[in-house]
Design an enzyme around this catalytic site. Sequence first.
Site, PDB file in Angstrom:
ATOM      1  N   HIS A  44       0.850  -1.190   0.000  1.00 18.25           N
ATOM      2  CA  HIS A  44       0.000   0.000   0.000  1.00 18.25           C
ATOM      3  C   HIS A  44       0.884   1.238   0.000  1.00 18.25           C
ATOM      4  O   HIS A  44       1.805   1.340   0.796  1.00 18.25           O
ATOM      5  CB  HIS A  44      -0.888   0.018   1.256  1.00 18.25           C
ATOM      6  CG  HIS A  44      -1.776   1.219   1.311  1.00 18.25           C
ATOM      7  ND1 HIS A  44      -3.007   1.251   0.699  1.00 18.25           N
ATOM      8  CD2 HIS A  44      -1.598   2.435   1.859  1.00 18.25           C
ATOM      9  CE1 HIS A  44      -3.546   2.443   0.883  1.00 18.25           C
ATOM     10  NE2 HIS A  44      -2.717   3.186   1.582  1.00 18.25           N
ATOM     11  N   ASP A  60     -15.699   1.425   6.974  1.00 21.95           N
ATOM     12  CA  ASP A  60     -14.698   2.432   6.582  1.00 21.95           C
ATOM     13  C   ASP A  60     -15.244   3.293   5.452  1.00 21.95           C
ATOM     14  O   ASP A  60     -15.047   4.508   5.446  1.00 21.95           O
ATOM     15  CB  ASP A  60     -13.388   1.766   6.156  1.00 21.95           C
ATOM     16  CG  ASP A  60     -12.457   2.782   5.505  1.00 21.95           C
ATOM     17  OD1 ASP A  60     -12.072   3.737   6.205  1.00 21.95           O
ATOM     18  OD2 ASP A  60     -12.152   2.657   4.315  1.00 21.95           O
ATOM     19  N   ARG A 119     -16.035  11.591   7.129  1.00 21.39           N
ATOM     20  CA  ARG A 119     -14.827  12.378   7.456  1.00 21.39           C
ATOM     21  C   ARG A 119     -14.565  13.393   6.355  1.00 21.39           C
ATOM     22  O   ARG A 119     -14.181  14.530   6.618  1.00 21.39           O
ATOM     23  CB  ARG A 119     -13.611  11.449   7.582  1.00 21.39           C
ATOM     24  CG  ARG A 119     -13.602  10.605   8.838  1.00 21.39           C
ATOM     25  CD  ARG A 119     -12.599   9.459   8.715  1.00 21.39           C
ATOM     26  NE  ARG A 119     -11.251   9.917   8.461  1.00 21.39           N
ATOM     27  CZ  ARG A 119     -10.318   9.195   7.820  1.00 21.39           C
ATOM     28  NH1 ARG A 119     -10.597   7.984   7.366  1.00 21.39           N
ATOM     29  NH2 ARG A 119      -9.125   9.680   7.641  1.00 21.39           N
ATOM     30  N   SER A 125      -8.228   3.127   8.613  1.00 18.19           N
ATOM     31  CA  SER A 125      -8.881   3.032   7.314  1.00 18.19           C
ATOM     32  C   SER A 125      -8.057   2.184   6.347  1.00 18.19           C
ATOM     33  O   SER A 125      -8.572   1.260   5.697  1.00 18.19           O
ATOM     34  CB  SER A 125      -9.072   4.462   6.790  1.00 18.19           C
ATOM     35  OG  SER A 125      -9.468   4.481   5.461  1.00 18.19           O
ATOM     36  N   LYS A 174      -8.742  -2.221   5.344  1.00 19.69           N
ATOM     37  CA  LYS A 174      -8.982  -2.702   3.974  1.00 19.69           C
ATOM     38  C   LYS A 174      -7.962  -3.766   3.585  1.00 19.69           C
ATOM     39  O   LYS A 174      -8.284  -4.727   2.883  1.00 19.69           O
ATOM     40  CB  LYS A 174      -8.944  -1.531   2.985  1.00 19.69           C
ATOM     41  CG  LYS A 174     -10.259  -0.735   3.009  1.00 19.69           C
ATOM     42  CD  LYS A 174     -10.203   0.507   2.168  1.00 19.69           C
ATOM     43  CE  LYS A 174      -9.399   1.580   2.840  1.00 19.69           C
ATOM     44  NZ  LYS A 174      -9.626   2.939   2.393  1.00 19.69           N
TER      45      LYS A 174
HETATM   46  N1  URA Z   1      -6.609   6.487   2.310  1.00 18.79           N
HETATM   47  C1  URA Z   1      -7.504   5.689   2.948  1.00 18.79           C
HETATM   48  O1  URA Z   1      -7.808   4.614   2.502  1.00 18.79           O
HETATM   49  N2  URA Z   1      -8.020   6.125   4.103  1.00 18.79           N
HETATM   50  C2  URA Z   1      -7.683   7.301   4.665  1.00 18.79           C
HETATM   51  O2  URA Z   1      -8.188   7.617   5.711  1.00 18.79           O
HETATM   52  C3  URA Z   1      -6.763   8.128   3.981  1.00 18.79           C
HETATM   53  C4  URA Z   1      -6.221   7.692   2.800  1.00 18.79           C
END
Ligand code: URA
Length: 450
Positions: free
Chosen positions: A96, A175, A182, A197, A201
Amino acid sequence: VGSSFMEARRAIERKRDGFELSPAEVRGLVDGYLRGEVLEEQMASALMAGYFRGWSFGEIEALTRAYVESGRVLTLPRVGLGSGFGGRAARTVDKHSTGGVGDAVSLIVVPWVAACGAPVAKLSGRALAHTGGTIDKLEAVPGLRTELSADEFAGLVAAVGCAIGAAGPDLAPADKRIYALRDRCGSVPSMGLIAASVVSKKIAGGAEAIVFDVKVGSGAFMRTRAEALELARMMVSLARRFERSALALVTDMEEPLGTHVGTGLEVLEALAFLRGPALAASDARLAECCRAVAGAMLALSLGIQESEALQLLEQAVSSGTALARFEALVRGQGGSWEALLAMRPAEPCVEVVASRAGFVERVDPVGLGELARALVSAGGALAGVVVVARVGDWVTPGAVLARLHGVSDAAGALHGAAAAAESPAARAARCFAIGDAEPPERPMVYERVV
Ligand code: URA
């Protein structure tokens, strides 16, 4: 069981007053919110209270767990894919990036690492602000699908050795809802919330090992090394709480990473990399970042030393197996390899040139990232920016700094906000600062968090 309206109010007041919420309180807020018992304004207030008070690791772990358990958790096959690698069992691995400009790393390392025997199950996102998204880039390839069902995703990882899919609606749905909230209410840049977050994932995506590439610099969401390091440590610790092996790198994002900024243009750059043998010197930083990320992924997946991993990676490019794996990925996801090979940067093309002699002191990643997104939306997937002059280069008047594809100056300004009256070439020229001082060299990898 989610919180009731009254329990939620008590939790918000406690957070407001600086107390740490218990895992049950965090869980109650998330589950109650999903069920509609905790109201939008209550969840927004809790998030904003946490933005100002900060979140403890325990709260973030509870939040991550609530996100993960709000949806499906994929189980992926644990297979050694061989490729002459002694049939050693390999952990499925994902990576990521927290987001950058000219960051084609995923397109390169996914097939590259898979070609070395490590199954790669990559979940990706779309562009955010000035940064690019791997899903948008892949969709530049005619026919290629990224909306894969869970079974299809797992099937491709088993059969092809790698897949890149968009995180579907059933992975960490809490999320998705809370991220959107948010975004509406100004609590996106809260480090703990970002960690929960991202990590939720990745956990839901099923990979057993995860490499986090935390970008730092003016083109990244983390502006200082201290912040980036804190986020890196938090994500690695969180992933380990879910029994995943994890490693993080903090890498430079002060200038576009690769030379190509766009969607299809970045696919072309990835193709050039995987074809080998060597990229132009202007792409040395991209190559270094890819080696660091791929080396870490392979070492985690196979349980080998990074020096051994790097040898395997070199062989995979020189023998053509990395390129063959990219072809298998593209075909496996429905893309046309022939159409990809026929892709060329869009014409017409405008050159942006230096008006004076000097050192390139700065190349603004945010300005070029935003310009590339505007060019792609006006001119299609093969439009965008190719950066020619890199930070530290000496240029003379008239030297080419960048090429803008899919635009002619005569076409005038791109529609859009602030820079409406300015031509793309003028916008691009402003992104290059040329001066008399040779800028100091910057490392590519600042930190490794193991
Ligand atoms: N990318 C994400 O997946 N979540 C966040 O909160 C910020 C960037």
